[in-house]
Design a protein around this motif. Sequence first.
Motif, PDB file in Angstrom:
ATOM      1  N   THR A  12       1.343   5.425 -23.445  1.00  0.00           N
ATOM      2  CA  THR A  12       2.641   5.235 -22.800  1.00  0.00           C
ATOM      3  C   THR A  12       2.688   6.087 -21.546  1.00  0.00           C
ATOM      4  OG1 THR A  12       3.719   7.036 -23.997  1.00  0.00           O
ATOM      5  CG2 THR A  12       3.747   4.850 -25.037  1.00  0.00           C
ATOM      6  N   ASN A  13       3.694   5.847 -20.740  1.00  0.00           N
ATOM      7  CA  ASN A  13       3.832   6.610 -19.502  1.00  0.00           C
ATOM      8  C   ASN A  13       4.567   7.925 -19.699  1.00  0.00           C
ATOM      9  OD1 ASN A  13       6.497   5.898 -19.771  1.00  0.00           O
ATOM     10  ND2 ASN A  13       6.346   4.193 -18.352  1.00  0.00           N
ATOM     11  N   GLY A  14       5.146   8.133 -20.857  1.00  0.00           N
ATOM     12  CA  GLY A  14       5.814   9.404 -21.156  1.00  0.00           C
ATOM     13  C   GLY A  14       7.240   9.500 -20.651  1.00  0.00           C
ATOM     14  N   VAL A  15       7.799   8.436 -20.074  1.00  0.00           N
ATOM     15  CA  VAL A  15       9.184   8.463 -19.594  1.00  0.00           C
ATOM     16  C   VAL A  15      10.092   8.056 -20.747  1.00  0.00           C
ATOM     17  CG1 VAL A  15      10.830   7.466 -17.966  1.00  0.00           C
ATOM     18  CG2 VAL A  15       8.475   7.914 -17.239  1.00  0.00           C
ATOM     19  N   SER A  16      10.967   8.966 -21.121  1.00  0.00           N
ATOM     20  CA  SER A  16      11.880   8.670 -22.227  1.00  0.00           C
ATOM     21  C   SER A  16      13.045   7.805 -21.743  1.00  0.00           C
ATOM     22  CB  SER A  16      12.431   9.969 -22.825  1.00  0.00           C
ATOM     23  OG  SER A  16      13.348  10.572 -21.923  1.00  0.00           O
ATOM     24  N   GLU A  17      13.707   7.152 -22.690  1.00  0.00           N
ATOM     25  CA  GLU A  17      14.887   6.347 -22.367  1.00  0.00           C
ATOM     26  C   GLU A  17      15.958   7.221 -21.710  1.00  0.00           C
ATOM     27  OE1 GLU A  17      15.670   3.031 -22.772  1.00  0.00           O
ATOM     28  OE2 GLU A  17      13.617   2.612 -23.418  1.00  0.00           O
ATOM     29  N   GLU A  18      16.104   8.438 -22.218  1.00  0.00           N
ATOM     30  CA  GLU A  18      17.115   9.347 -21.671  1.00  0.00           C
ATOM     31  C   GLU A  18      16.786   9.742 -20.237  1.00  0.00           C
ATOM     32  OE1 GLU A  18      19.215  13.671 -22.564  1.00  0.00           O
ATOM     33  OE2 GLU A  18      17.724  12.906 -23.967  1.00  0.00           O
ATOM     34  N   ASP A  19      15.517  10.061 -19.973  1.00  0.00           N
ATOM     35  CA  ASP A  19      15.116  10.411 -18.603  1.00  0.00           C
ATOM     36  C   ASP A  19      15.346   9.235 -17.661  1.00  0.00           C
ATOM     37  OD1 ASP A  19      14.372  12.941 -19.419  1.00  0.00           O
ATOM     38  OD2 ASP A  19      12.228  12.459 -19.543  1.00  0.00           O
ATOM     39  N   PHE A  20      14.977   8.024 -18.126  1.00  0.00           N
ATOM     40  CA  PHE A  20      15.167   6.833 -17.302  1.00  0.00           C
ATOM     41  C   PHE A  20      16.647   6.631 -16.998  1.00  0.00           C
ATOM     42  CE2 PHE A  20      15.910   2.410 -16.399  1.00  0.00           C
ATOM     43  CZ  PHE A  20      14.846   2.069 -15.575  1.00  0.00           C
ATOM     44  N   ARG A  21      17.478   6.738 -18.028  1.00  0.00           N
ATOM     45  CA  ARG A  21      18.914   6.537 -17.842  1.00  0.00           C
ATOM     46  C   ARG A  21      19.495   7.574 -16.891  1.00  0.00           C
ATOM     47  NH1 ARG A  21      23.643   5.054 -18.572  1.00  0.00           N
ATOM     48  NH2 ARG A  21      25.384   6.243 -19.318  1.00  0.00           N
ATOM     49  N   ASN A  22      19.107   8.835 -17.046  1.00  0.00           N
ATOM     50  CA  ASN A  22      19.605   9.885 -16.149  1.00  0.00           C
ATOM     51  C   ASN A  22      19.210   9.607 -14.704  1.00  0.00           C
ATOM     52  OD1 ASN A  22      20.817  11.249 -18.268  1.00  0.00           O
ATOM     53  ND2 ASN A  22      19.109  12.645 -18.567  1.00  0.00           N
ATOM     54  N   ALA A  23      17.973   9.162 -14.497  1.00  0.00           N
ATOM     55  CA  ALA A  23      17.512   8.840 -13.151  1.00  0.00           C
ATOM     56  C   ALA A  23      18.289   7.645 -12.597  1.00  0.00           C
ATOM     57  CB  ALA A  23      16.014   8.560 -13.160  1.00  0.00           C
ATOM     58  N   ALA A  82      11.727   5.801  -9.555  1.00  0.00           N
ATOM     59  CA  ALA A  82      10.360   5.739  -9.027  1.00  0.00           C
ATOM     60  C   ALA A  82       9.646   7.079  -9.198  1.00  0.00           C
ATOM     61  CB  ALA A  82      10.383   5.326  -7.555  1.00  0.00           C
ATOM     62  N   GLU A  83      10.360   8.154  -8.959  1.00  0.00           N
ATOM     63  CA  GLU A  83       9.786   9.506  -9.084  1.00  0.00           C
ATOM     64  C   GLU A  83       9.308   9.769 -10.509  1.00  0.00           C
ATOM     65  OE1 GLU A  83       8.467  13.205  -7.973  1.00  0.00           O
ATOM     66  OE2 GLU A  83       9.255  11.682  -6.628  1.00  0.00           O
ATOM     67  N   LEU A  84      10.045   9.280 -11.499  1.00  0.00           N
ATOM     68  CA  LEU A  84       9.632   9.457 -12.896  1.00  0.00           C
ATOM     69  C   LEU A  84       8.245   8.863 -13.149  1.00  0.00           C
ATOM     70  CD1 LEU A  84      12.848   8.537 -14.936  1.00  0.00           C
ATOM     71  CD2 LEU A  84      11.834  10.804 -14.682  1.00  0.00           C
ATOM     72  N   TYR A  85       7.944   7.789 -12.442  1.00  0.00           N
ATOM     73  CA  TYR A  85       6.681   7.085 -12.634  1.00  0.00           C
ATOM     74  C   TYR A  85       5.639   7.478 -11.592  1.00  0.00           C
ATOM     75  CZ  TYR A  85       9.203   4.292 -16.016  1.00  0.00           C
ATOM     76  OH  TYR A  85       9.915   3.883 -17.114  1.00  0.00           O
ATOM     77  N   GLY A  86       5.944   8.514 -10.811  1.00  0.00           N
ATOM     78  CA  GLY A  86       5.000   8.984  -9.809  1.00  0.00           C
ATOM     79  C   GLY A  86       4.848   8.013  -8.652  1.00  0.00           C
ATOM     80  N   CYS A  87       5.893   7.262  -8.372  1.00  0.00           N
ATOM     81  CA  CYS A  87       5.845   6.256  -7.309  1.00  0.00           C
ATOM     82  C   CYS A  87       6.887   6.574  -6.244  1.00  0.00           C
ATOM     83  CB  CYS A  87       6.126   4.870  -7.868  1.00  0.00           C
ATOM     84  SG  CYS A  87       4.930   4.318  -9.078  1.00  0.00           S
TER      85      CYS A  87
END
Length: 165
Positions: A12-23, A82-87
């Motif tokens: 997995t990419n390691g991005v949690s649902e909570e991190d995604f939602r916050n972003a 995008a930053e969460l995914y290194g993009c």
Amino acid sequence: MLMSSGSVVPETNGVSEEDFRNAMIAGLARAQKAVGEKSLAFIMDLSTKGLGNLFGGRARSTDPKRLWDARKACPTALDDIAELYGCEIVAKDPAGTGGLGTVPLAALLARVAEAESPTSPGGTGKTHNELLGMEDLIRSVHALTGQWIEEINGHRAPPRPRAVG
């Protein structure tokens, strides 16, 4: 199919649902600040109640198209995701300048000069509010200079082979 690690389960990419939602919420908050609640809801094809449900947590996420549409209100609305995914999301025509890099650079330079004026709220230092007020310009210039660096790297000739011996 075996993955390169030897596992049949992809990593997995390691991005949690909570991190995604916050972003997502951080970007949508910038978009709402830029155009207002009603305009953002209209742009995203949501009711103001639907938008409120996103911010209030009653709706965990929204359709990807709606997130992309939020960029119309604020070009940096998806930057946190995008930053969460290194993009990095870079527009083909940064900041709608018609390719003129001097427009966002000059606008940012003027805002920085204003913020660093001894008569500004923070004196010669920039305050939190001044930086937040420049955020879209800073992100635009960051994207623009990133494109320039990529262009420069593309122009570099590959290193010549050296004779050994």
